[in-house]
Design a protein around this motif. Structure first.
Motif, short mmCIF file in Angstrom:
data_model
loop_
_atom_site.label_atom_id
_atom_site.label_comp_id
_atom_site.label_asym_id
_atom_site.label_seq_id
_atom_site.Cartn_x
_atom_site.Cartn_y
_atom_site.Cartn_z
N LYS A 28 36.58 36.48 50.74
CA LYS A 28 36.48 37.98 50.41
C LYS A 28 37.96 38.41 50.15
O LYS A 28 38.84 38.06 51.38
N VAL A 29 38.33 38.96 49.20
CA VAL A 29 39.64 39.28 48.93
C VAL A 29 39.68 40.79 48.68
O VAL A 29 38.64 41.36 47.98
N PRO A 30 40.66 41.62 48.49
CA PRO A 30 40.65 42.82 48.05
C PRO A 30 40.58 42.94 46.42
O PRO A 30 41.16 42.02 45.81
N THR A 31 39.69 43.77 45.84
CA THR A 31 39.55 44.11 44.61
C THR A 31 40.85 44.66 44.11
O THR A 31 41.33 45.87 44.89
N THR A 32 41.23 44.22 43.24
CA THR A 32 42.87 44.64 42.35
C THR A 32 42.56 45.61 41.45
O THR A 32 41.39 45.83 40.81
N PRO A 33 43.53 46.71 41.02
CA PRO A 33 43.18 47.56 40.04
C PRO A 33 42.88 47.02 38.95
O PRO A 33 42.23 47.70 38.03
N ASP A 34 43.82 46.00 38.47
CA ASP A 34 43.23 45.21 37.07
C ASP A 34 41.99 44.41 37.05
O ASP A 34 41.87 43.73 36.07
N VAL A 35 41.38 44.32 38.36
CA VAL A 35 40.23 43.59 38.67
C VAL A 35 40.37 42.05 38.43
O VAL A 35 40.06 41.28 39.12
N ARG A 36 41.19 41.46 37.28
CA ARG A 36 41.25 40.09 37.06
C ARG A 36 42.12 39.47 38.25
O ARG A 36 41.77 38.26 38.53
N THR A 37 43.22 39.92 38.59
CA THR A 37 43.91 39.56 39.74
C THR A 37 43.00 39.17 41.06
O THR A 37 43.12 38.17 41.60
N GLY A 38 42.21 40.14 41.38
CA GLY A 38 41.44 39.89 42.41
C GLY A 38 40.25 38.80 41.95
O GLY A 38 39.83 38.16 43.06
N ILE A 39 39.81 38.80 41.00
CA ILE A 39 38.81 37.59 40.62
C ILE A 39 39.44 36.26 40.71
O ILE A 39 38.83 35.41 41.36
N ALA A 40 40.65 36.12 40.31
CA ALA A 40 41.38 34.80 40.28
C ALA A 40 41.74 34.53 41.62
O ALA A 40 41.49 33.33 42.02
N GLU A 41 41.87 35.35 42.52
CA GLU A 41 42.39 35.28 44.06
C GLU A 41 41.29 34.61 44.70
O GLU A 41 41.22 33.83 45.42
N ALA A 42 39.97 35.42 44.49
CA ALA A 42 38.77 34.92 45.18
C ALA A 42 38.25 33.40 44.83
O ALA A 42 37.99 32.83 45.61
N ILE A 43 38.46 33.02 43.34
CA ILE A 43 37.98 31.66 43.18
C ILE A 43 39.00 30.86 43.60
O ILE A 43 38.70 29.91 44.36
N ARG A 44 40.50 31.17 43.52
CA ARG A 44 41.27 30.20 44.14
C ARG A 44 41.17 30.00 45.61
O ARG A 44 41.08 28.75 46.23
N VAL A 45 40.75 31.21 46.56
CA VAL A 45 40.39 30.80 47.82
C VAL A 45 39.28 30.01 48.41
O VAL A 45 39.27 29.17 48.97
#
Length: 518
Positions: free
Chosen positions: A33-50
């Motif tokens: 679970k990671v914060p949703t980012t304003p650009d959305v894609r950064t949060g998606i990438a971080e969630a997948i990385r984790v």
């Protein structure tokens, strides 16, 4: 194609982006679970990385990746980052009384529409032509907006019954604007009602760019982790669709967030008939499970001020979550709709901030142990009153959701599930789940693929049987096109609705087919 081994599910919410990896037996392997980012894609990438950093997850074993993006799609509409659409209605002279987009908010209409035209044509409810199609008028309209158009939305009267005029209009668009311009056709998106189906078709065309951006974000995030997986996107009914299908029909993703959470709640709890409350940082969604799927709405749904009619879950959205601001100085005390969202871990009183939130109220009422700073006695007494307001709103929403099943369990999911008390009026049992905080992502990961068809026919035996078979065939084909395994697709729902107000009594037939991913 490789046999499925591990599957990745990602759910984008207003506050957090969740990710899970499940195995071939739908057992949870890892979650994040990671914060949703304003650009959305950064949060998606971080969630997948984790989530793939877990020692039991080898990226090469991930064969499918599912993304739920309902919040991201509605967020695009709020920001007006949409494509410019030429709006073609085929329905003259019958439908001139209400012009296309007449009920849209002015700002969104100006951002989306490059022009609207009502063209002669369309069909009667039984498929007979209502008027000849004026192809020359379509060509003249398109020529006038060609410099500003990025997509075209075509809606014909009763096209779900007789799509011929919409299909003919596509050929005109290709001649006038070329093959690269996206064309949304209403008979592929909505049901028989005209205005709401037209609105959904225009929104679909406007959201094509957003869908392409999200697809690119998912591909980029997967590539960064060396994952070679087939991508799917969540739909509004708790199922998923293949990427190619999603890029044609992004409007089918708008309600996917609550739908995926409800599917995840059903899977984790084993409850097929009951109410689900998904509590986040900003809002709480309450809906009814029927046979393990979210109950579909029988009425048009409001999206960014626009009434649309396409597959949507019947969900009540409550304007509070754990980050909602409590108006302690108001009389009476207020809760929401303003929220600090994920920042409640910094701004809430119990974390040393200066904003009274529902997170503080949960601590005051003994529902959670959070934070680094104790509340004063006066703060505790005032904030505990906020829970009374929240509970009353929850009870009302549960009652409305469970109108056909008044005594039912309540399955609570989401990162803010502790906000819901253990005892709630009208609920037989409050069920909490160990992994309910990522129910959204789990619902995406385990979802089947579906397709629907909608027909109207005279209520006569022979005609009815023929229309039923046509609807079954169409629903099956749409499920397969969306990515379902043709060998395992089944009809899962058939609804017949008499339309007695017509001079020649008719019946509306809706068929849904679903199956596992191919």
């Amino acid at each position: 194609m490789r046999a499925p081994d591990l599957q990745l599910g990602v759910g984008v919410g207003a506050t957090n982006t969740d990710a899970v990896v499940i195995d071939a037996h739908h057992h949870l392997v890892s979650k994040a679970k990671v914060p949703t980012t304003p650009d959305v894609r950064t949060g998606i990438a971080e969630a997948i990385r984790v989530v793939v950093a877990h020692p039991d997850v080898a990226p090469r074993r991930v064969t499918r990746a599912m993304l739920g993006t309902g919040h991201a799609m509605t967020g695009v509409l709020d920001r007006h980052a949409v494509r410019r659409v030429a709006v073609v209605r085929i329905g003259g002279p019958l439908t001139l009384a209400v012009r296309p987009l007449a009920t849209w908010p002015d700002g969104l209409r100006c951002a989306v529409s490059t022009g609207e035209a009502v063209i002669d044509g369309g069909a009667e409810y039984d498929g007979r032509p209502a008027a000849p199609l004026d192809e020359d008028a379509i060509a003249r309209f398109l020529a006038g907006v060609a410099e500003d158009v990025e997509a075209v939305a075509v809606t014909a009267v009763f096209s779900p019954v007789a799509p011929d005029h919409e299909l003919a209009a596509v050929e005109v668009v290709r001649r006038e604007l070329g093959g690269a311009v996206h064309v949304s056709l209403s008979h592929e998106i909505g049901s028989v009602g005209l205005l709401e189906r037209e609105n959904a078709t225009v929104l679909n065309a406007a959201l094509i760019g957003a869908a392409e951006d999200l697809a690119a974000a998912l591909r980029s995030a997967l590539a960064a982790e060396r994952i070679d997986a087939e991508p799917f996107f969540a739909q509004n009914d708790g199922t998923v669709m293949a990427l190619e299908h999603a890029l044609r029909f992004p409007v089918l993703m708008i309600g996917s967030g609550p739908a995926s959470s409800m599917r995840g709640a059903a899977y984790l709890s084993g409850v097929d008939q009951g109410v689900v409350a998904d509590v986040g940082g900003t809002a709480t969604e309450v809906g009814m499970l029927v046979n393990g799927f979210p109950r579909p709405s029988s009425l048009p749904t409001d999206v960014a001020g626009v009434r649309i009619d396409c597959r949507m879950p019947d969900v009540f959205s409550l304007p509070f979550g754990v980050g909602s601001v409590v108006g302690v100085d108001a009389d009476p005390l207020t809760v929401g709709p303003r929220s600090v969202g994920r920042d409640f871990v910094e701004e809430a009183l119990v974390f040393g901030g200066d904003v009274p939130t529902l997170a503080d109220a949960m601590v005051a009422g003994g529902r959670a142990e959070l934070g680094t700073r104790a509340l004063t006695g006066e703060q505790g007494r005032v904030l505990a009153r906020a829970l009374v307001v929240v509970d009353e709103m929850l009870v009302d929403a549960v009652d409305r959701a469970a109108v056909a099943l008044p005594a039912s369990p309540l399955v609570v999911v989401g990162g803010g599930s502790m906000l819901v008390p253990d005892d709630l009026d009208g609920v037989t049992e409050v069920i909490r789940l160990p992994d309910g905080d990522v129910a959204n992502a789990i619902g995406v990961a385990i979802a089947p693929v579906s397709g629907e068809a909608d027909r109207i026919c005279p209520n006569r035996q022979g005609t009815r049987a023929r229309a039923m078979e046509e609807a079954r065939v169409a629903a099956f084909a749409r499920a397969v096109h969306a990515g379902a395994d043709p060998a395992r697709v089944e009809v899962v729902e058939v609804v017949e609705i008499p339309l007695s107000y017509l001079l020649d009594p008719a019946i509306r037939i809706r068929v849904k087919a679903a199956g596992p991913r191919s």
